[in-house]
Structures are given as structure tokens and as C-alpha cells.
Motif scaffolding. Structure first.
Motif, PDB file in Angstrom:
ATOM      1  N   PRO A  43      41.132 -91.731  79.757  1.00 10.87           N
ATOM      2  CA  PRO A  43      40.473 -92.222  80.785  1.00 10.87           C
ATOM      3  C   PRO A  43      40.295 -91.187  81.917  1.00 10.87           C
ATOM      4  N   ALA A  44      41.489 -90.327  82.259  1.00  5.88           N
ATOM      5  CA  ALA A  44      41.489 -89.439  83.224  1.00  5.88           C
ATOM      6  C   ALA A  44      40.784 -88.331  83.020  1.00  5.88           C
ATOM      7  N   VAL A  45      40.654 -87.663  82.027  1.00  5.92           N
ATOM      8  CA  VAL A  45      39.841 -86.411  81.614  1.00  5.92           C
ATOM      9  C   VAL A  45      38.469 -86.809  81.684  1.00  5.92           C
ATOM     10  N   ASP A  46      38.084 -88.252  81.118  1.00  2.00           N
ATOM     11  CA  ASP A  46      36.693 -88.415  81.045  1.00  2.00           C
ATOM     12  C   ASP A  46      36.345 -88.649  82.419  1.00  2.00           C
ATOM     13  N   ALA A  47      36.850 -89.166  83.217  1.00  5.11           N
ATOM     14  CA  ALA A  47      36.488 -89.646  84.719  1.00  5.11           C
ATOM     15  C   ALA A  47      36.342 -88.095  85.223  1.00  5.11           C
ATOM     16  N   ILE A  48      37.342 -87.054  85.300  1.00  2.00           N
ATOM     17  CA  ILE A  48      37.073 -85.834  85.910  1.00  2.00           C
ATOM     18  C   ILE A  48      36.097 -85.096  85.180  1.00  2.00           C
ATOM     19  N   ARG A  89      33.413 -86.536  84.517  1.00  2.00           N
ATOM     20  CA  ARG A  89      32.053 -87.097  85.035  1.00  2.00           C
ATOM     21  C   ARG A  89      31.858 -86.500  86.612  1.00  2.00           C
ATOM     22  N   VAL A  90      33.062 -86.410  87.219  1.00  2.00           N
ATOM     23  CA  VAL A  90      32.942 -85.839  88.606  1.00  2.00           C
ATOM     24  C   VAL A  90      32.367 -84.377  88.521  1.00  2.00           C
ATOM     25  N   ARG A  91      32.852 -83.416  87.497  1.00  2.00           N
ATOM     26  CA  ARG A  91      32.192 -82.160  87.449  1.00  2.00           C
ATOM     27  C   ARG A  91      30.742 -82.239  87.224  1.00  2.00           C
ATOM     28  N   ALA A 143      44.892 -88.450  89.710  1.00  2.00           N
ATOM     29  CA  ALA A 143      44.567 -89.785  90.007  1.00  2.00           C
ATOM     30  C   ALA A 143      43.430 -89.549  91.177  1.00  2.00           C
ATOM     31  N   VAL A 144      43.545 -88.534  92.213  1.00  2.00           N
ATOM     32  CA  VAL A 144      42.605 -88.379  93.265  1.00  2.00           C
ATOM     33  C   VAL A 144      41.310 -88.285  92.792  1.00  2.00           C
ATOM     34  N   ILE A 145      41.056 -87.258  91.748  1.00  2.00           N
ATOM     35  CA  ILE A 145      39.844 -86.843  91.265  1.00  2.00           C
ATOM     36  C   ILE A 145      39.221 -87.809  90.324  1.00  2.00           C
TER      37      ILE A 145
END
Length: 259
Positions: free
Chosen positions: A37-42, A44-46, A91-93
Motif C-alpha cells: 500500500p505504501a508503494v501504491d500510494a507513493i 499516486r502522488v507521483r 509514511a509522510v508521502i
């Protein structure tokens, strides 16, 4: 076995580590089921950043800083301290990618154990801060398994102390100012410099802000069920005189609010 195969693509995350300004292999320290989930969310930010035109303007500047890092490094060593910082920065990103922003938001950069973010809507700042708290609490729960996977044996009677020391707590300062961009999303702003100068006056995990932010968002606080608590007077470099800082907290958890 099939589950492991589905996770294979998340093992090659060097590009994301460069994006987060983390050393090679940093994300591999996160358990695989938390890494996905961390990689998926990051990602999306990119994608959000790639589709956004970074215009100069007035923005909420957020500085998130990991608390207690010097003491943790002194007690457990720099290598273990690096794991703590890497998890915090992730976690921040990740928290940006897990909210639904109402407006413009950008991750700017990591600087040691701090991260700089740019928002155009305060509601997004607040949603991000709430999600960050949840993610940091979740990572604390993952730490014992991470120690075990790295072959670090901890006696049961000292594990609670280790977890308490590791606990990921973040001061969050919101400031307001004009921002221009040097290259892509590298912000140029007096307000950014000011935020770094005054961050140490915020020693709690609650969302902190300067007077300029409080003046801008005070009409929306009731709708967000927030109240402001006075923190301390500060001298902001470049400002005409000292000004108040505040913590913005949930109404039900607050002390008497600002008059």
C-alpha cells in the motif's frame, strides 16, 4: 506462493527511493504487506504531480519533522535510527496518496528527518495530518516483526521500552507564504526558510500553525470540528514583530480555545 508472486513487482523500488531521497534498499526494510500500500500510494502522488502545473502563488507550507531522532540514534545506533527515519519519510508521502485532495498538493523534498510539502487547501493539510497519524501508529505495530526479520533479538521484558523509544511522533508546522519554483517542484520561498527557523517551538504531535495560517483558516475551524490552542510567541525572520503560534486540535480533545 501465488501471493508472493503478486508482490514481486514491489521489490524493485529504487526509483521511489530516489524520489523520497532515501538510500537504496530503504523501502525493503518495510514488511512486504505494508510496503504494497505504501508503494501504491507513493505512485499516486507521483502521478498527481506529473499531471499538475506548478504555478507560483500563495500556499500552505507544511514541515513535518520526526521527533526524538537524536536520542534514539544515541541509544540504538545510527543504522537503527536510519530505519526509523526511512519509515517516517515513507509514511509522510504515503499519506498524501491515501487521501482525496480537494486541490493542489505536492511533496517537495526530504531533508534529513524532516519533509517539506506544499498545499493549496487547508482541508487537505488537515486530512493529510490525520492520515499521517494513522500510518505512523500502524508502522509502530510492524516494528517487532521487522526486528525479527533482520535477526535482532529483543528480550520480551525490554520490547515495550524499545517500542516506546521507536514510536513515530511527528511535529507538523503549517505556514503560509508566496512560493515560486526553481525547477519542477523545488520551491523558492521566504516562508519555507521561516518555517525551518521556527519549527522547534512546536513540540507536540498536534497540527501546529503560525498566526498567518490561523487568520486564514479560523472561519473553517468550526466546520472541521477544530479549535485553536495558543502555543508560544515567536520571532519570524523577516516579519515586523513577534507573533503567536497555535495548535489546531479536535474540539472534544481540546482545552479552552482561543478567544
Amino acid at each position: 506462493m501465488a501471493m508472493t508472486s503478486n508482490f514481486d513487482l514491489y521489490d524493485d523500488v529504487e526509483g521511489l527511493e530516489r524520489y523520497l531521497n532515501l538510500p537504496k534498499g530503504a523501502l525493503s526494510n518495510i514488511p512486504i504487506y505494508a510496503r504494497v500500500p505504501a508503494v501504491d500510494a507513493i505512485k499516486r502522488v507521483r502521478q498527481m504531480e506529473a499531471s499538475t502545473l506548478f504555478r507560483p502563488g500563495l500556499y500552505y507550507i507544511v514541515l513535518a519533522d520526526l521527533r526524538g531522532n537524536t536520542a534514539f540514534n544515541a541509544k540504538y545506533g545510527n543504522a537503527e535510527g536510519d530505519v526509523r527515519v526511512e519509515w517516517f519519510q515513507t509514511a509522510v508521502i504515503q499519506s498524501i496518496g491515501e487521501i482525496s485532495p480537494e486541490n493542489y498538493v505536492a511533496f517537495s523534498k526530504t531533508i534529513g528527518d524532516a519533509a517539506l510539502l506544499i498545499f493549496s487547501a487547508f482541508r487537505d493539510v488537515f486530512k493529510w495530518s490525520q492520515q499521517l497519524t494513522r500510518n505512523l501508529e500502524g508502522l509502530r505495530a510492524e516494528y517487532p516483526e521487522n526486528l525479527e526479520s533482520r535477526g535482532i533479538d529483543i528480550e520480551d521484558d525490554s520490547l515495550d521500552e524499545r517500542l516506546s523509544d521507536f514510536d513515530l511522533k511527528a511535529r507538523r508546522l503549517v505556514h503560509l507564504g508566496e512560493v515560486s519554483y526553481k525547477e519542477q517542484i523545488d520551491p523558492l520561498s521566504l516562508a519555507v526558510s521561516q518555517a525551518f527557523k521556527i519549527e522547534k517551538v512546536f513540540d507536540r504531535d498536534d497540527l501546529g500553525c503560525t498566526q498567518s495560517v490561523y487568520d486564514a483558516v479560523s472561519p473553517a475551524l468550526a466546520e472541521l470540528n477544530l479549535v485553536a490552542q495558543k502555543n508560544a510567541m515567536v520571532e519570524i525572520p523577516g516579519a515586523s514583530g513577534p507573533s503567536m503560534t497555535y495548535y489546531l486540535v479536535r474540539r472534544e480533545a481540546s482545552k479552552p480555545n482561543v478567544d
